[in-house]
Design an enzyme around this catalytic site. Sequence first.
Site, short mmCIF file in Angstrom:
data_model
loop_
_atom_site.label_atom_id
_atom_site.label_comp_id
_atom_site.label_asym_id
_atom_site.label_seq_id
_atom_site.Cartn_x
_atom_site.Cartn_y
_atom_site.Cartn_z
N ARG A 128 0.92 -0.96 -0.04
CA ARG A 128 -0.10 -0.04 -0.04
C ARG A 128 0.97 1.32 0.02
NH1 ARG A 128 -2.68 -4.01 2.65
NH2 ARG A 128 -1.71 -3.37 4.78
N GLU B 166 3.24 -7.23 12.93
CA GLU B 166 2.23 -7.50 13.79
C GLU B 166 1.67 -8.91 13.96
OE1 GLU B 166 -0.92 -4.72 13.37
OE2 GLU B 166 -1.95 -5.30 15.30
#
Length: 176
Positions: free
Chosen positions: A64, A101
Amino acid sequence: MSADIVEKLRAAVRDVADFPKKGIVFKDITPVLNDPVLFRASIDLFLERCRGMKIDKIVGIDARGFLFGSAVAYELGVGFVPIRKRGKLPYTTEVAKYSLEYGEAEMEMHIDGIRAGERVVMLDDLLATGGTSAAAAVLIRKTGGHLLEAQFLIELQFLHGRKQLEPTPVASFLKY
Ligand code: AMP
């Protein structure tokens, strides 16, 4: 940028629970991309921040970061360099390991993406734990780039990702 448009951007970011794994709340920026006013506003946030920085290269992080980074580079009239997940870049690369994460991975950059002494701004959609962008910062420095700042549309402040990036300055526009 007006506070109003920043609030509209924040409202457009969609929370998707348990993606890509249980327990992760994924910040989906596709509604921002989808809206012509908000997409332009998101690019303008990065551009305003870059003003006066004398940038040679914009580095975008897979995937992104490419969406925002290439538009910013185009508007600034500077080169764009992709940092990608391992195995996607065809030419000789530098590699850096990182943890995020939700898992572990390696990032790569072409060895000739940045020349020694070039002034670089790195950007991505979101700063979480900072593992990805810290690895990207390692790659930029390995090639002799001068990393001026790391910029993110979204920062998940409770994960303290900017600590991982020290001493690189960090800018973010939507903080959670
Ligand atoms: P980190 O290395 O933990 O800072 O993770 C940052 C990278 O993973 C960025 O490229 C993000 O696009 C992606 N990412 C991590 N956590 C999330 C999240 N909760 N929502 C959306 N993207 C995320």
